[in-house]
Design a protein around this motif. Sequence first.
Motif, mmCIF file in Angstrom:
data_model
loop_
_atom_site.group_PDB
_atom_site.id
_atom_site.type_symbol
_atom_site.label_atom_id
_atom_site.label_comp_id
_atom_site.label_asym_id
_atom_site.label_seq_id
_atom_site.Cartn_x
_atom_site.Cartn_y
_atom_site.Cartn_z
ATOM 1 N N THR A 1 0.847 -1.056 0.076
ATOM 2 C CA THR A 1 0.005 0.007 -0.109
ATOM 3 C C THR A 1 0.946 1.053 0.092
ATOM 4 O OG1 THR A 1 -1.709 -1.167 1.254
ATOM 5 C CG2 THR A 1 -1.784 1.255 1.116
ATOM 6 N N PHE A 2 0.663 2.159 -0.802
ATOM 7 C CA PHE A 2 1.115 3.344 -0.941
ATOM 8 C C PHE A 2 0.231 4.511 -0.176
ATOM 9 C CE2 PHE A 2 2.761 1.191 -4.776
ATOM 10 C CZ PHE A 2 4.221 1.490 -4.708
ATOM 11 N N VAL A 3 1.006 5.472 0.207
ATOM 12 C CA VAL A 3 0.146 6.642 1.164
ATOM 13 C C VAL A 3 0.677 7.684 0.385
ATOM 14 C CG1 VAL A 3 0.094 7.636 3.321
ATOM 15 C CG2 VAL A 3 0.476 5.123 3.203
ATOM 16 N N SER A 4 -0.177 8.596 0.186
ATOM 17 C CA SER A 4 -0.041 9.997 -0.638
ATOM 18 C C SER A 4 -0.904 11.003 -0.109
ATOM 19 C CB SER A 4 0.249 9.847 -2.118
ATOM 20 O OG SER A 4 -1.129 9.158 -2.477
ATOM 21 N N LEU A 5 -0.641 12.237 -0.458
ATOM 22 C CA LEU A 5 -1.289 13.352 0.205
ATOM 23 C C LEU A 5 -2.537 13.773 -0.632
ATOM 24 C CD1 LEU A 5 1.718 15.772 0.858
ATOM 25 C CD2 LEU A 5 0.495 13.936 2.337
ATOM 26 N N SER B 1 3.958 0.521 2.272
ATOM 27 C CA SER B 1 4.940 0.137 1.414
ATOM 28 C C SER B 1 5.909 1.382 1.228
ATOM 29 C CB SER B 1 4.610 -0.395 -0.069
ATOM 30 O OG SER B 1 5.693 -0.477 -0.773
ATOM 31 N N ALA B 2 5.536 2.674 0.969
ATOM 32 C CA ALA B 2 5.893 3.801 0.644
ATOM 33 C C ALA B 2 5.092 5.011 0.838
ATOM 34 C CB ALA B 2 6.583 3.726 -0.886
ATOM 35 N N LEU B 3 5.793 6.139 1.288
ATOM 36 C CA LEU B 3 4.898 7.530 1.431
ATOM 37 C C LEU B 3 5.524 8.267 0.272
ATOM 38 C CD1 LEU B 3 3.711 9.942 2.968
ATOM 39 C CD2 LEU B 3 5.477 10.244 4.014
ATOM 40 N N VAL B 4 4.405 8.633 -0.756
ATOM 41 C CA VAL B 4 4.842 9.314 -1.914
ATOM 42 C C VAL B 4 4.297 10.751 -1.561
ATOM 43 C CG1 VAL B 4 4.322 9.475 -4.194
ATOM 44 C CG2 VAL B 4 4.485 7.391 -2.872
ATOM 45 N N LEU B 5 5.265 11.743 -2.137
ATOM 46 C CA LEU B 5 4.688 13.383 -1.855
ATOM 47 C C LEU B 5 5.666 14.191 -2.731
ATOM 48 C CD1 LEU B 5 6.889 14.890 0.370
ATOM 49 C CD2 LEU B 5 5.270 13.640 1.991
ATOM 50 N N GLU B 6 5.219 15.357 -2.934
ATOM 51 C CA GLU B 6 5.908 16.382 -3.561
ATOM 52 C C GLU B 6 6.477 17.251 -2.164
ATOM 53 O OE1 GLU B 6 4.174 18.364 -7.335
ATOM 54 O OE2 GLU B 6 2.647 17.745 -6.217
ATOM 55 N N PRO B 7 7.895 17.343 -2.271
ATOM 56 C CA PRO B 7 8.687 17.989 -0.971
ATOM 57 C C PRO B 7 8.284 19.376 -1.090
ATOM 58 C CG PRO B 7 10.034 17.226 -2.444
ATOM 59 C CD PRO B 7 8.947 16.617 -3.085
ATOM 60 N N CYS B 8 7.526 20.047 -0.079
ATOM 61 C CA CYS B 8 7.644 21.512 0.116
ATOM 62 C C CYS B 8 6.337 22.079 -0.596
ATOM 63 C CB CYS B 8 8.859 22.100 -0.085
ATOM 64 S SG CYS B 8 10.244 21.550 0.914
ATOM 65 N N VAL B 9 6.308 21.774 -1.870
ATOM 66 C CA VAL B 9 5.424 22.387 -2.844
ATOM 67 C C VAL B 9 4.348 21.360 -3.377
ATOM 68 C CG1 VAL B 9 4.847 24.396 -4.355
ATOM 69 C CG2 VAL B 9 6.713 24.380 -2.833
ATOM 70 N N PHE C 1 -5.310 1.635 -9.106
ATOM 71 C CA PHE C 1 -5.425 0.449 -7.917
ATOM 72 C C PHE C 1 -5.405 1.567 -6.632
ATOM 73 C CE2 PHE C 1 -0.835 1.563 -8.986
ATOM 74 C CZ PHE C 1 -0.266 2.079 -7.993
ATOM 75 N N GLU C 2 -5.738 1.000 -5.254
ATOM 76 C CA GLU C 2 -6.082 1.509 -4.398
ATOM 77 C C GLU C 2 -4.829 2.201 -3.487
ATOM 78 O OE1 GLU C 2 -8.617 1.094 0.124
ATOM 79 O OE2 GLU C 2 -8.739 -0.480 -1.608
ATOM 80 N N THR C 3 -4.877 3.554 -3.067
ATOM 81 C CA THR C 3 -3.905 3.912 -2.169
ATOM 82 C C THR C 3 -4.489 4.573 -1.067
ATOM 83 O OG1 THR C 3 -3.701 5.963 -3.458
ATOM 84 C CG2 THR C 3 -2.168 4.410 -3.973
ATOM 85 N N ARG C 4 -3.632 4.793 -0.172
ATOM 86 C CA ARG C 4 -4.474 5.370 1.352
ATOM 87 C C ARG C 4 -4.104 6.816 1.101
ATOM 88 N NH1 ARG C 4 -5.452 4.368 6.720
ATOM 89 N NH2 ARG C 4 -5.855 2.223 6.136
ATOM 90 N N GLU C 5 -5.226 7.678 1.107
ATOM 91 C CA GLU C 5 -5.008 9.024 1.054
ATOM 92 C C GLU C 5 -5.028 9.980 2.512
ATOM 93 O OE1 GLU C 5 -7.592 12.994 -0.646
ATOM 94 O OE2 GLU C 5 -8.189 10.839 -1.274
ATOM 95 N N VAL C 6 -4.133 10.784 2.613
ATOM 96 C CA VAL C 6 -4.130 11.436 3.911
ATOM 97 C C VAL C 6 -4.038 12.954 3.596
ATOM 98 C CG1 VAL C 6 -2.745 9.643 5.080
ATOM 99 C CG2 VAL C 6 -1.363 11.469 3.900
ATOM 100 N N MET C 7 -4.444 13.709 4.644
ATOM 101 C CA MET C 7 -4.652 15.173 4.701
ATOM 102 C C MET C 7 -3.246 15.782 4.433
ATOM 103 S SD MET C 7 -4.894 16.719 8.031
ATOM 104 C CE MET C 7 -5.337 18.308 7.654
ATOM 105 N N VAL D 1 9.064 8.097 -1.190
ATOM 106 C CA VAL D 1 9.397 8.587 -2.636
ATOM 107 C C VAL D 1 9.086 10.024 -2.628
ATOM 108 C CG1 VAL D 1 8.512 7.964 -4.863
ATOM 109 C CG2 VAL D 1 8.714 6.256 -3.157
ATOM 110 N N LEU D 2 10.003 10.683 -3.262
ATOM 111 C CA LEU D 2 9.651 12.095 -3.425
ATOM 112 C C LEU D 2 9.692 12.395 -4.991
ATOM 113 C CD1 LEU D 2 12.045 13.882 -0.705
ATOM 114 C CD2 LEU D 2 9.452 13.161 -0.478
ATOM 115 N N ASP D 3 8.640 13.120 -5.162
ATOM 116 C CA ASP D 3 8.394 13.653 -6.531
ATOM 117 C C ASP D 3 8.907 15.074 -6.743
ATOM 118 O OD1 ASP D 3 7.550 14.924 -8.744
ATOM 119 O OD2 ASP D 3 5.289 14.130 -8.647
#
Length: 461
Positions: free
Chosen positions: A139-143, A224-232, A172-178, A261-263
């Motif tokens: 499971t991937f977690v993303s904002l 599995s991994a946290l995925v986000l764009e850092p800072c902006v 595919f399903e991922t976990r969304e957080v605020m 994982v940083l985009d």
Amino acid sequence: MSNADLDRKYVWHPFTQMRDWNSQSHHPLVIVEGRGALLKAEDGREYLDGNSSIWTNLHGHRRPEIDQAIRNQLDRIAHSSFLGLTNDVAPHLARKLIEVSHLTGHKVFFSDDGSTAMEAALKMVYQARIQRGEKKRTTFVSLANSYHGDTFGAMSAGHSPLFHRAYQPLLFETREVMSPACYRCPHNRAEPMRGKEARTTHQCHWECVDELTAALDDLGEKASALVLEPCVQGAAGMTMHPPGYLKKAADAAKDRGVWLVLDEVMTGFGRTGAMFAFQNENITPDLIALAKGLTGGYLPVAATLASREIFDAFLGDFSELKTFFHGHSYTGNALGCAAALANLKIFETDNTLQKNVALQIKLAQLVAKFWEHPHVGDVRQEGLICAIEIVRDFKTREPFPFTERIGHRICEAARKHGLLTRPIGDVLVLMPPYCVTENQLTQMVEALWLGLGEILPTNNF
């Protein structure tokens, strides 16, 4: 037949309602030349490139060093396969990316654009977990409101209803957080203040971090991994995170064995002040995706930098089928890599990051006037990324109806004053190339201010 007519007859544009584009009342702007921070249209008129040609151009158009690097490479070879072969350009670029990112031990996987860089990262995570025997970690977690590209993996990791709604059944399903978006955060108890960016006045208990850690704890060994764009968060409306969030999020992931994982497709290569946004908070990601500014806005080259831990999960006997079965025809393209090397060299010869500090200060001084407008809700800036959010009501943060296209109309009005930029909904964006002069920066801001005044005149309030 004119170029505009040819376009209307044969071309399908991205993120564009083509019925409007092809209407007789619409007159496409045909760009034929560029130099520095200026773009020249077919009719001879010049425009300031206020969003760096959709966030890609760094040092300006027709930069001599990059032009020459491409010419030199063309005199040798433009492209050859990277499958079972290498060349004498891509390995040098890979080494340079490791040097400027300070990610010692990471390996570089080349692709074509931001979406493919993110797609590769997600597939690396998924396959590596399986090959490490961690088959539950899927499971991937993303904002919330995140956007990581338009391939199916990248869309699945994103949570952009506007862009992804039509494809939802295929993802595919991922976990969304605020998202830590202070301006519209339901936990931010601070009232809107004129002249104060929301993330500098936020009053909360870091509920955004609490929600993230709760989600990671709930998933346990499934995470599995946290995925986000850092800072902006770019396509979310240039949502800028409060300082400290990235470090808190990275620590929460690391403590639970979750990869980060940083985009950095948009934020990379100096946009936020540091070479990469993650360096602002002194963290070490497991993977980062790079594109857009990698070649200075010249050619489509992308890269995914993966930790040695992830890379090692793909090593084994041929018969074990641990190979990363993923690739692109133009992987390691010599022409693009030559442009990228020249682009990175300019950071050294021009002392770009240090020189940009003065531009960042000047931009902040110039855009402060937008606080005077009654329909400006937030003015936020990170490095040379500036966002001005337009609202119907300042006190309540109520937005204008989407159908009124306020942001689009303001940018269309600003075009008449010599500025080209593209809004994200009702968020006006200025992201100039680093070659911009202070005079040109002043002109950009003034053009956007005039456009705002034409669509939402202050004498009506």
